[in-house]
Design a protein around this motif. Structure first.
Motif, PDB file in Angstrom:
ATOM      1  N   SER A   8       0.823  -1.203   0.000  1.00  0.00           N
ATOM      2  CA  SER A   8       0.000   0.000   0.000  1.00  0.00           C
ATOM      3  C   SER A   8       0.862   1.259   0.000  1.00  0.00           C
ATOM      4  CB  SER A   8      -0.909   0.003   1.233  1.00  0.00           C
ATOM      5  OG  SER A   8      -1.687  -1.167   1.297  1.00  0.00           O
ATOM      6  N   TYR A   9       2.023   1.167   0.616  1.00  0.00           N
ATOM      7  CA  TYR A   9       2.914   2.318   0.729  1.00  0.00           C
ATOM      8  C   TYR A   9       4.341   1.873   0.429  1.00  0.00           C
ATOM      9  CZ  TYR A   9      -1.127   4.168   3.210  1.00  0.00           C
ATOM     10  OH  TYR A   9      -2.389   4.553   3.536  1.00  0.00           O
ATOM     11  N   GLU A  10       5.128   2.809  -0.024  1.00  0.00           N
ATOM     12  CA  GLU A  10       6.537   2.499  -0.210  1.00  0.00           C
ATOM     13  C   GLU A  10       7.231   2.423   1.151  1.00  0.00           C
ATOM     14  OE1 GLU A  10      10.301   3.694  -3.054  1.00  0.00           O
ATOM     15  OE2 GLU A  10       8.625   5.085  -2.874  1.00  0.00           O
ATOM     16  N   VAL A  11       6.893   3.349   2.051  1.00  0.00           N
ATOM     17  CA  VAL A  11       7.498   3.369   3.385  1.00  0.00           C
ATOM     18  C   VAL A  11       6.404   3.552   4.425  1.00  0.00           C
ATOM     19  CG1 VAL A  11       9.242   4.418   4.883  1.00  0.00           C
ATOM     20  CG2 VAL A  11       9.546   4.482   2.388  1.00  0.00           C
ATOM     21  N   LEU A  12       6.479   2.769   5.490  1.00  0.00           N
ATOM     22  CA  LEU A  12       5.611   2.940   6.648  1.00  0.00           C
ATOM     23  C   LEU A  12       6.486   3.319   7.834  1.00  0.00           C
ATOM     24  CD1 LEU A  12       2.801   2.710   7.989  1.00  0.00           C
ATOM     25  CD2 LEU A  12       3.350   0.315   8.482  1.00  0.00           C
ATOM     26  N   VAL A  13       6.167   4.424   8.476  1.00  0.00           N
ATOM     27  CA  VAL A  13       6.906   4.904   9.645  1.00  0.00           C
ATOM     28  C   VAL A  13       6.031   4.709  10.869  1.00  0.00           C
ATOM     29  CG1 VAL A  13       8.084   6.869  10.712  1.00  0.00           C
ATOM     30  CG2 VAL A  13       8.059   6.632   8.210  1.00  0.00           C
ATOM     31  N   ILE A  14       6.557   4.022  11.878  1.00  0.00           N
ATOM     32  CA  ILE A  14       5.801   3.784  13.103  1.00  0.00           C
ATOM     33  C   ILE A  14       6.296   4.739  14.172  1.00  0.00           C
ATOM     34  CG2 ILE A  14       5.164   2.103  14.873  1.00  0.00           C
ATOM     35  CD1 ILE A  14       5.612  -0.093  12.828  1.00  0.00           C
ATOM     36  N   GLY A  15       5.433   5.675  14.544  1.00  0.00           N
ATOM     37  CA  GLY A  15       5.784   6.683  15.531  1.00  0.00           C
ATOM     38  C   GLY A  15       5.732   8.075  14.932  1.00  0.00           C
ATOM     39  N   ALA A  16       4.939   8.963  15.537  1.00  0.00           N
ATOM     40  CA  ALA A  16       4.812  10.332  15.042  1.00  0.00           C
ATOM     41  C   ALA A  16       5.347  11.337  16.045  1.00  0.00           C
ATOM     42  CB  ALA A  16       3.353  10.651  14.700  1.00  0.00           C
ATOM     43  N   GLY A  17       6.354  10.883  16.813  1.00  0.00           N
ATOM     44  CA  GLY A  17       7.076  11.831  17.652  1.00  0.00           C
ATOM     45  C   GLY A  17       8.125  12.522  16.806  1.00  0.00           C
ATOM     46  N   PHE A  18       9.159  13.070  17.454  1.00  0.00           N
ATOM     47  CA  PHE A  18      10.192  13.756  16.687  1.00  0.00           C
ATOM     48  C   PHE A  18      10.930  12.795  15.767  1.00  0.00           C
ATOM     49  CE2 PHE A  18       9.323  16.979  19.816  1.00  0.00           C
ATOM     50  CZ  PHE A  18       9.526  18.159  19.129  1.00  0.00           C
ATOM     51  N   GLY A  19      11.048  11.521  16.172  1.00  0.00           N
ATOM     52  CA  GLY A  19      11.686  10.537  15.308  1.00  0.00           C
ATOM     53  C   GLY A  19      10.920  10.332  14.021  1.00  0.00           C
ATOM     54  N   GLY A  20       9.604  10.184  14.108  1.00  0.00           N
ATOM     55  CA  GLY A  20       8.788   9.990  12.921  1.00  0.00           C
ATOM     56  C   GLY A  20       8.722  11.231  12.048  1.00  0.00           C
ATOM     57  N   LEU A  21       8.654  12.411  12.684  1.00  0.00           N
ATOM     58  CA  LEU A  21       8.604  13.654  11.913  1.00  0.00           C
ATOM     59  C   LEU A  21       9.934  13.899  11.200  1.00  0.00           C
ATOM     60  CD1 LEU A  21       6.766  15.937  14.495  1.00  0.00           C
ATOM     61  CD2 LEU A  21       5.772  14.768  12.519  1.00  0.00           C
ATOM     62  N   GLY A  22      11.032  13.599  11.889  1.00  0.00           N
ATOM     63  CA  GLY A  22      12.339  13.739  11.247  1.00  0.00           C
ATOM     64  C   GLY A  22      12.495  12.773  10.093  1.00  0.00           C
ATOM     65  N   THR A  23      11.970  11.557  10.253  1.00  0.00           N
ATOM     66  CA  THR A  23      12.037  10.566   9.182  1.00  0.00           C
ATOM     67  C   THR A  23      11.201  10.999   7.987  1.00  0.00           C
ATOM     68  OG1 THR A  23      12.361   8.775  10.781  1.00  0.00           O
ATOM     69  CG2 THR A  23      11.602   8.153   8.592  1.00  0.00           C
ATOM     70  N   GLY A  24       9.991  11.464   8.252  1.00  0.00           N
ATOM     71  CA  GLY A  24       9.143  11.924   7.157  1.00  0.00           C
ATOM     72  C   GLY A  24       9.793  13.044   6.366  1.00  0.00           C
ATOM     73  N   THR A  25      10.441  13.965   7.057  1.00  0.00           N
ATOM     74  CA  THR A  25      11.120  15.063   6.376  1.00  0.00           C
ATOM     75  C   THR A  25      12.287  14.550   5.546  1.00  0.00           C
ATOM     76  OG1 THR A  25      10.498  16.573   8.163  1.00  0.00           O
ATOM     77  CG2 THR A  25      12.316  17.254   6.729  1.00  0.00           C
ATOM     78  N   ALA A  26      13.064  13.603   6.092  1.00  0.00           N
ATOM     79  CA  ALA A  26      14.196  13.029   5.353  1.00  0.00           C
ATOM     80  C   ALA A  26      13.717  12.295   4.109  1.00  0.00           C
ATOM     81  CB  ALA A  26      14.984  12.088   6.257  1.00  0.00           C
ATOM     82  N   LEU A  27      12.592  11.593   4.205  1.00  0.00           N
ATOM     83  CA  LEU A  27      12.057  10.880   3.044  1.00  0.00           C
ATOM     84  C   LEU A  27      11.638  11.874   1.956  1.00  0.00           C
ATOM     85  CD1 LEU A  27       9.868   8.179   4.848  1.00  0.00           C
ATOM     86  CD2 LEU A  27      12.009   7.783   3.600  1.00  0.00           C
ATOM     87  N   ARG A  28      10.971  12.942   2.350  1.00  0.00           N
ATOM     88  CA  ARG A  28      10.532  13.931   1.361  1.00  0.00           C
ATOM     89  C   ARG A  28      11.734  14.586   0.684  1.00  0.00           C
ATOM     90  NH1 ARG A  28       5.671  17.732   2.065  1.00  0.00           N
ATOM     91  NH2 ARG A  28       5.724  17.241  -0.146  1.00  0.00           N
ATOM     92  N   ARG A  29      12.774  14.838   1.446  1.00  0.00           N
ATOM     93  CA  ARG A  29      13.972  15.448   0.868  1.00  0.00           C
ATOM     94  C   ARG A  29      14.671  14.498  -0.095  1.00  0.00           C
ATOM     95  NH1 ARG A  29      17.044  19.624   4.832  1.00  0.00           N
ATOM     96  NH2 ARG A  29      15.249  21.005   5.161  1.00  0.00           N
TER      97      ARG A  29
END
Length: 526
Positions: A8-29
């Protein structure tokens, strides 16, 4: 689980704390947009949702507790309260375009790697199944409360709560309150409870090293200064170096034992002098003086903690607890004290079995991650990857964190994860897996360095530090500087990973399931 081979997704991130937000930003970049971030909480912030106890605040300066890509310039204080940190997390989700990537109130309950399709299948707390090519575990280390192992705790009839599960409907004003624990969390909550409790009793098992807290309102002038980018960047750089030195210099200097001893000895002298300025009663001062070396446990900062014990309605008890009773607590000297409310400030399950991560994860051959670590010791290449668990990356993995602010760790491991995923995409690979040799070399090097620190040579095991886990190892940290951690996670050799494409995996993400061949042997991308 579902037999579909199209994730369903290329990447699934578990956790929406600073770790998850930092990961989401790194993926978008990295140009990766097809990802989802899930979290059991109903808002972003992670640790700052779990910890809302009275007095909760960041214990590193606010101007450095922010991402390099989104530096916040407006804080009420130099050490901001927890509500402001959680608000900053909301700002990051908005400005980095992550709001549409979130599914909140939806935690992971199980993750399983589908070896035939090269994808992860994750069951969630709402009964759904999510599938993704790559999985990033961004569940924070300070997430799972560690209850005290005290007999008969279930028989206590008063209000009992852990600081990480604070019940704000419970009123402690005018009540008899007990606090069990004197760690970094207790340092913040004890002075606040003392302001309104009729009687406050603190049960201390191990004293903590405490430094003065250079806290002050930033005000309009301070925030205007931080609005000037060069000043903000300078404050962030100097602050990170100072915090890294305060929390981790002795660990990073493990190859120089005499220098380490001199640095720690100097720090201990300074902190004992500070304690003397706060507590003049010799007996009380002796009880509040740690018997282990500075740095064995994470030191903390406070301007109010020591003086709280000079208040007439506050008692410090160092006699070990024997057991709970329906009305209170009995200590080993036979004395019984009754309480209306007991607060357990006993920390978190850091690198404990079943808690890192707090859900079962099954890799190749059905190996469960917690069982693997329990049997073979906690280990992960750069704190990110484990060989038997392809396409999975950790933000807070073993031997990843060089003590200091947690934000540089998140940016480092998120960048590592995005780089490995990006390389797999570039090669058209459906599986990326850390090679055994570089993984073992990293683990052996970090394990040896950690073992060479004062934590294992100067009685730190008696300090009951979370730096040393139940196995007697130190996987919660890496004995390097944060600069070393930051660099190595961004410049690891790409060929430390193996990139392959399963012949039964789907040929194109988002398309129909189309096996590219009858054979299940992988195509290796050199």
């Amino acid at each position: 689980m579902s037999a579909t081979r199209t994730p369903s997704y290329e990447v699934l991130v578990i956790g929406a704390g600073f770790g998850g937000l930092g990961t989401g930003t790194a993926l978008r970049r990295a140009g990766i947009e097809n990802f989802l971030i899930i979290d059991k909480w109903d808002r972003v912030g992670g640790t700052w949702n779990a910890n809302t106890y009275p007095g909760v605040a960041v214990d590193v300066p606010s101007p450095i507790y922010n991402f390099s890509f989104q530096q916040r310039s407006h804080w009420s204080r130099f050490f901001a309260p927890g509500t402001e940190i959680q608000r900053y997390a909301e700002e990051v989700a908005d400005r980095q375009g992550l709001r549409g990537k979130l599914r909140l109130g939806c935690g992971a309950t199980e993750a399983r790697f589908d070896e035939a399709a090269d994808l992860w299948r994750v069951r969630t707390s709402d009964g759904a199944e999510l599938s993704a090519r790559f999985l990033v575990s961004a569940v924070g280390a300070l997430e799972q409360p560690k209850p005290p192992a005290i007999p008969d705790i279930d028989t206590y009839s008063g209000t009992l709560m852990h600081t990480a599960r604070w019940d704000h409907s419970r009123d402690y004003r005018g009540k008899r309150v007990a606090v069990i624990g004197t760690g970094a969390t207790a340092l913040q909550v004890i002075p606040k409870l003392a302001e309104q409790a009729a009687q406050l009793t603190v049960f201390q098992r191990t004293a903590i090293w405490v430094a003065p807290k250079p806290d002050f309102p930033l005000g309009a002038a301070g925030n205007r200064m931080l609005d000037f980018p060069p000043a903000q960047q300078a404050v962030r750089l100097i602050g990170n170096v100072a915090v890294n030195a305060f929390l981790g210099l002795g660990l990073a200097l493990s190859d120089y034992p005499r220098l380490t001893s001199a640095v720690l000895g100097t720090g201990e002298a300074v902190l004992k002098a500070y304690l003397f300025t706060q507590i003049r009663d010799r007996t009380l001062r002796r009880a509040l003086t740690p018997t282990y070396r500075l740095g064995c446990k994470r030191p903390s900062i406070s301007n109010a903690y020591f003086r709280t014990y000079t208040r007439p309605h506050v008692d410090l008890i160092t006699t070990p607890i024997e057991r709970f009773t329906p009305g209170g607590i009995r200590t080993e000297d036979g004395e019984h004290r009754e309480f209306d409310m007991v607060v357990t400030a006993t920390g978190f399950q850091v690198m404990d079995k079943g808690a890192t991560p707090p859900y079962p994860v099954y890799g190749c051959g059905g190996i469960e991650l917690g069982e693997f670590w329990d049997t073979h010791k906690y280990q992960a290449y750069e704190g990110v990857s484990v060989p038997a668990f392809p396409n999975m990356f950790h933000i807070f993995g073993p031997y990843g964190y060089a003590p200091g602010s947690v934000i540089p760790l998140i940016e480092a491991t998120a960048a590592h994860s995005a780089r490995a995923i990006g390389e797999a995409r570039r090669r058209g690979a459906t599986r990326v897996q850390i090679r055994q040799e570089p993984h073992e070399e990293y683990f052996a090097r970090m394990y040896a360095r950690n073992r060479n620190t004062y934590l294992f040579k100067q009685g730190c095991a008696d300090s009951r530090t979370y730096y040393i886990n139940y196995q007697g190892d130190g996987p919660a940290f890496r004995a390097t500087t944060q600069a070393g951690m930051y660099w190595s996670n961004r410049h690891f050799p790409l060929d430390h990973y193996r990139y392959t494409t399963s012949r039964t995996a789907v040929s194109e993400l988002g398309g129909e399931a189309q096996p590219v061949g009858a054979s299940r042997s992988p195509i290796t991308h050199p």
